[in-house]
Design a protein around this motif. Structure first.
Motif, short mmCIF file in Angstrom:
data_model
loop_
_atom_site.label_atom_id
_atom_site.label_comp_id
_atom_site.label_asym_id
_atom_site.label_seq_id
_atom_site.Cartn_x
_atom_site.Cartn_y
_atom_site.Cartn_z
N UNK A 131 0.74 -1.15 0.15
CA UNK A 131 -0.04 -0.08 -0.01
C UNK A 131 0.98 1.18 0.21
N UNK A 132 0.32 2.38 -0.49
CA UNK A 132 1.04 3.62 -0.79
C UNK A 132 1.38 4.12 0.97
N UNK A 133 0.67 3.64 1.89
CA UNK A 133 0.69 4.12 3.23
C UNK A 133 1.84 3.48 3.78
N UNK A 134 2.29 2.17 3.31
CA UNK A 134 3.24 1.20 4.10
C UNK A 134 4.43 2.14 4.12
N UNK A 135 4.99 2.01 5.15
CA UNK A 135 6.39 2.79 5.84
C UNK A 135 7.61 1.94 5.74
N UNK A 147 4.93 -3.96 12.16
CA UNK A 147 3.51 -4.17 12.29
C UNK A 147 3.17 -5.47 13.10
N UNK A 148 1.99 -4.99 13.94
CA UNK A 148 1.79 -6.35 14.71
C UNK A 148 0.53 -7.11 14.14
N UNK A 149 1.16 -8.12 13.46
CA UNK A 149 -0.19 -9.06 12.94
C UNK A 149 -0.47 -10.08 13.51
#
Length: 149
Positions: A131-135, A147-149
């Motif tokens: 995603x574009x928002x992924x850092x 990320x807490x998956x």
């Protein structure tokens, strides 16, 4: 032309460049500023006629990134590797190979998405998988998953 003949031809035509072998194929290492001009010569020169970009990818070498381009001459039947290095710091930038081989579009999108390397003159550089928002850029050795998956 066989592998040895191609290696000799590369060494003769690109005398100030590093030649060798990579992945069992003749290889040529150039500075990033010379990448596009060198790739253009490898495609347009009838002695080489590298008319197919088989793969374009990156390896994280910790201190720098290494771009690896696998080229093929369909008519002549020979293949080679073209490499360059780009710094890790700041926003790494390389020239796009899209104007020579349109296959570069998706290869360079993937490299940008997973390593954060930008390509000048790319027609529409975008994230391909994330995603574009992924850092961050998950194939960098310094990437930390928050990320807490």
């Amino acid at each position: 032309m066989n592998k040895e003949e191609l290696t000799t031809l590369l060494a003769n035509r690109f005398q100030r460049k590093e030649t060798g072998e990579s992945f069992g194929l003749p290889a040529l290492m150039v500075r990033k500023e010379e990448l596009l001009a060198t790739a253009r010569k490898l495609k347009k020169d009838p002695s080489f006629n590298f008319n197919q970009l088989v793969c374009e990818t990156v390896t994280d070498r910790t201190g720098y990134f290494e771009l690896v381009c696998h080229l093929r001459s369909v008519g002549e039947g020979h293949e080679m590797i073209l490499k360059t290095q780009v710094e890790r710091e700041g926003t790494p930038l390389l020239p796009s190979l899209y104007e020579l081989w349109q296959a570069a579009e998706l290869f360079e999108d993937e490299i940008y998405d997973l390593f954060g390397i930008r390509f000048g003159n790319h027609p529409h550089l975008r994230r391909l998988f994330l995603d574009e928002e992924f850092e961050g850029y998950p194939l960098r050795k310094d990437f930390t998953n928050t990320l807490d998956l």
